[in-house]
Design a protein around this motif. Structure first.
Motif, short mmCIF file in Angstrom:
data_model
loop_
_atom_site.label_atom_id
_atom_site.label_comp_id
_atom_site.label_asym_id
_atom_site.label_seq_id
_atom_site.Cartn_x
_atom_site.Cartn_y
_atom_site.Cartn_z
N ILE A 186 50.36 13.33 -9.32
CA ILE A 186 49.73 12.97 -10.59
C ILE A 186 48.39 12.32 -10.25
CG2 ILE A 186 49.87 11.56 -12.67
CD1 ILE A 186 52.92 11.52 -12.23
N TYR A 187 47.31 12.72 -10.94
CA TYR A 187 45.98 12.16 -10.71
C TYR A 187 45.52 11.42 -11.96
CZ TYR A 187 45.95 15.59 -6.94
OH TYR A 187 46.27 16.33 -5.84
N VAL A 188 44.91 10.24 -11.77
CA VAL A 188 44.40 9.48 -12.90
C VAL A 188 43.32 8.51 -12.43
CG1 VAL A 188 46.12 7.60 -12.78
CG2 VAL A 188 45.11 8.23 -14.99
N GLY A 189 42.33 8.29 -13.29
CA GLY A 189 41.26 7.33 -13.01
C GLY A 189 41.52 6.02 -13.73
N ALA A 190 40.84 4.95 -13.31
CA ALA A 190 41.07 3.63 -13.88
C ALA A 190 39.76 2.84 -13.97
CB ALA A 190 42.10 2.86 -13.05
N TRP A 191 39.83 1.75 -14.70
CA TRP A 191 38.67 0.89 -14.90
C TRP A 191 38.42 -0.03 -13.71
CZ3 TRP A 191 35.86 -0.71 -19.68
CH2 TRP A 191 35.68 0.39 -20.53
N ASP A 192 39.26 0.00 -12.71
CA ASP A 192 39.01 -0.79 -11.49
C ASP A 192 38.11 -0.02 -10.52
OD1 ASP A 192 40.73 1.12 -10.46
OD2 ASP A 192 42.17 -0.31 -9.66
N LYS A 193 37.46 1.05 -11.03
CA LYS A 193 36.54 1.89 -10.27
C LYS A 193 37.25 2.79 -9.26
CE LYS A 193 32.90 -1.57 -10.56
NZ LYS A 193 31.93 -2.39 -9.80
N SER A 194 38.54 3.00 -9.46
CA SER A 194 39.32 3.82 -8.53
C SER A 194 39.89 5.04 -9.23
CB SER A 194 40.47 3.01 -7.93
OG SER A 194 39.98 1.97 -7.13
N PHE A 195 40.11 6.06 -8.41
CA PHE A 195 40.80 7.26 -8.84
C PHE A 195 42.05 7.36 -7.97
CE2 PHE A 195 41.72 11.77 -8.86
CZ PHE A 195 41.64 12.04 -10.22
N TYR A 196 43.20 7.61 -8.61
CA TYR A 196 44.48 7.52 -7.91
C TYR A 196 45.22 8.85 -7.87
CZ TYR A 196 43.95 2.50 -8.42
OH TYR A 196 43.47 1.21 -8.35
N ALA A 197 45.92 9.08 -6.75
CA ALA A 197 46.88 10.16 -6.60
C ALA A 197 48.24 9.50 -6.39
CB ALA A 197 46.53 11.04 -5.41
N VAL A 198 49.19 9.83 -7.26
CA VAL A 198 50.51 9.21 -7.24
C VAL A 198 51.55 10.31 -7.02
CG1 VAL A 198 52.19 7.89 -8.59
CG2 VAL A 198 49.74 7.40 -8.81
N ASN A 199 52.49 10.06 -6.11
CA ASN A 199 53.55 11.03 -5.85
C ASN A 199 54.43 11.18 -7.09
OD1 ASN A 199 53.10 11.75 -3.02
ND2 ASN A 199 53.51 9.59 -2.65
N LEU A 200 54.59 12.40 -7.53
CA LEU A 200 55.38 12.69 -8.73
C LEU A 200 56.86 12.36 -8.53
CD1 LEU A 200 55.24 13.92 -11.58
CD2 LEU A 200 55.49 16.17 -10.55
N SER A 201 57.36 12.54 -7.33
CA SER A 201 58.78 12.36 -7.07
C SER A 201 59.26 10.91 -7.19
CB SER A 201 59.14 12.89 -5.68
OG SER A 201 58.44 12.16 -4.69
N ASP A 202 58.43 9.95 -6.74
CA ASP A 202 58.90 8.57 -6.74
C ASP A 202 57.89 7.54 -7.25
OD1 ASP A 202 57.08 8.50 -4.66
OD2 ASP A 202 58.56 8.13 -3.10
N GLY A 203 56.71 7.99 -7.69
CA GLY A 203 55.72 7.07 -8.26
C GLY A 203 54.96 6.23 -7.26
N THR A 204 55.08 6.54 -5.98
CA THR A 204 54.35 5.77 -4.96
C THR A 204 52.92 6.30 -4.84
OG1 THR A 204 55.13 7.23 -3.20
CG2 THR A 204 56.42 5.21 -3.64
N LEU A 205 52.04 5.45 -4.37
CA LEU A 205 50.64 5.81 -4.19
C LEU A 205 50.50 6.75 -3.01
CD1 LEU A 205 47.67 5.30 -5.07
CD2 LEU A 205 47.63 3.46 -3.37
#
Length: 158
Positions: A15-34
């Motif tokens: 899962i990919y998502v951006g945030a207001w902390d100036k970061s863009f994140y990739a999160v594992n779909l299976s367990d929600g870990t970064l």
């Protein structure tokens, strides 16, 4: 804070998502870990788009850039616009990326592997916030309905 919608690459399980902390994140779909994060120069309120053929992830940032990241979180390229990029990108069948900017332009960007190359831009008289849509004939549709001018139009660009 997160103002963008996530994008999911089920084949990669991310899962990919951006945030207001100036970061863009990739999160594992299976367990929600970064899986990884990428630091931008300003907030990321643009929702990402994924080129499923290449795995490249595209999103805009208030640092005026359209980013293209590789699936491993490394920078592939970035394209500088004239102002904030809160619009979410759209990718056509040929892999061309379309995105609006607060500079009032709608951009068509080619992903040439090592650079994002501007194919064309269309200037309006107001900031573009909305995500463009691509018709089956290649027409680019977008609204120009954000800001303080009289240009509250809907555009269809060849």
């Amino acid at each position: 804070e997160i103002y963008s919608s996530p994008a999911i690459n089920e084949e990669e399980g991310v899962i990919y998502v951006g945030a207001w902390d100036k970061s863009f994140y990739a999160v594992n779909l299976s367990d929600g870990t970064l899986k990884w994060s990428y630091q931008c120069g300003a907030v990321v309120s643009s929702s990402p788009a994924i080129n499923l053929r290449t795995g490249t992830i595209y999103f805009g940032s208030d640092d005026h850039n359209l980013y293209a990241l590789n699936p491993d979180g490394t920078l592939k390229w970035k394209f500088l616009t004239g102002y904030f990029v809160a619009s979410s990108p759209t990718i056509d069948a040929k892999g061309v990326i379309y995105i609006g900017s607060y500079d009032g332009k709608m951009y068509a960007i080619s992903d040439d592997d090592i650079i994002g190359r501007e194919l064309w831009s269309y200037q309006t008289s107001n900031a573009i916030f909305a995500q463009p849509a691509i018709g089956s004939d290649g027409t680019v549709y977008f609204g120009n309905m954000y800001g303080g001018s009289d240009d509250y139009n809907f555009y269809a660009i060849n």
